[in-house]
Design an enzyme around this catalytic site. Structure first.
Site, PDB file in Angstrom:
ATOM      1  N   GLU A 111       0.670  -1.113  -0.108  1.00 49.35           N
ATOM      2  CA  GLU A 111       0.297   0.042   0.022  1.00 49.35           C
ATOM      3  C   GLU A 111       0.866   1.298  -0.072  1.00 49.35           C
ATOM      4  O   GLU A 111       0.413   2.264  -0.439  1.00 49.35           O
ATOM      5  CB  GLU A 111      -0.972   0.152   1.223  1.00 49.35           C
ATOM      6  N   GLU A 131      -3.620  -9.409   4.526  1.00 45.82           N
ATOM      7  CA  GLU A 131      -4.200  -9.094   5.659  1.00 45.82           C
ATOM      8  C   GLU A 131      -5.444 -10.121   6.074  1.00 45.82           C
ATOM      9  O   GLU A 131      -5.607 -10.397   7.219  1.00 45.82           O
ATOM     10  CB  GLU A 131      -5.081  -7.580   5.799  1.00 45.82           C
TER      11      GLU A 131
END
Length: 257
Positions: A111, A131
């Site tokens: 990210e 995640e």
């Protein structure tokens, strides 16, 4: 300025920021976020800098967030702290920011790379949003920037399975601009950044802003914004210099105004 989690260098008109937590594969924590924000702000404010590079080391750009630090956090803490906003310094940086990625760029590391304006990857790079495998979801833009970069199908695949993506799939999917051998990564990215930094800084800022506007407006609004920014370049000394140099068949000497 003293930093503990990053290393900062200046290479002519290029600012270089190296994430420096090698014992934990550059895992991202709040201290690193704060230092990165200060370094970016300093380079952004420096008229002698025209482009910025963020990199890690040969093993990892950043292997993700510091899970050991986060494991016992609760909802009240993350909501009360508005956790993640400290990383938004990257998207607020006006000058072009290039991510040079070798090794792992997973979770928050992926990210962070996507927050940059473009990614150049070594052929050993591994991207992913894992995640889901630890009972949570992307929180630094993975479900938002990833679909814009690679499309809905790929973003769903990567986020829902948590699998790692190699550099070549990342390039084919549109996440990565270029793939280079690991030993050439830094030289390639610094050369790219130096080329960008050699152009008129006001024009470079306008181009970055206009391309980003494409993701945040309709085509009609984006075209109008682009046209007005294009018109604005004709108020620059650098536009006169660039066009005269072209006509006179010589190299431009931009003064960034």
């Amino acid at each position: 300025m003293t930093y503990h989690n990053i290393l900062v260098e200046t290479r002519d008109r290029v600012g270089l920021i190296r994430l420096n937590r090698p014992k934990v594969l550059n895992a991202l924590n709040e201290a690193l976020a704060g230092e990165l924000g200060r370094a970016l702000a300093a380079f952004d404010a420096d008229p002698g800098i025209g482009a910025i590079v963020i990199t890690g080391n040969e093993k990892a750009f950043a292997a993700g967030a510091d899970i050991a630090a986060m494991a016992e956090w609760d909802y009240q803490k993350v909501y009360g702290d508005n956790y993640i906003t400290s990383w938004e310094s990257v998207k607020h940086t006006r000058k072009p920011v290039i991510a040079a990625v070798a090794g792992y760029a997973l979770g928050g590391g992926c990210e962070l790379a996507m927050m940059c304006d473009l990614i150049v990857a070594a052929d050993n790079a591994k991207f992913g949003q894992p995640e889901v495998t630890i009972g949570t979801m992307p929180g630094m833009g993975g479900t938002q920037r990833l679909p814009r970069a690679v499309g809905k199908a790929k973003a769903m695949d990567w986020c829902l399975t948590g699998r790692m993506i190699d550099a070549f799939e990342a390039e084919r999917s549109g996440l990565v601009a270029r793939v280079v051998p690991p030993e050439k990564l830094e030289d390639e990215v610094l050369a790219m950044a130096a080329r960008i930094a050699g152009f008129s800084l006001p024009v470079v800022l306008k181009i970055k802003e206009a391309v980003n506007r494409a993701y945040e407006s309709s085509l009609a609004e984006g075209l109008l914004f682009e046209r007005r920014e294009f018109h604005g370049t004709f108020g620059l000394d650098d536009q006169k210099e660039g066009m005269r140099a072209f006509v006179e068949k010589r190299k431009s000497s931009f003064r960034h105004r």
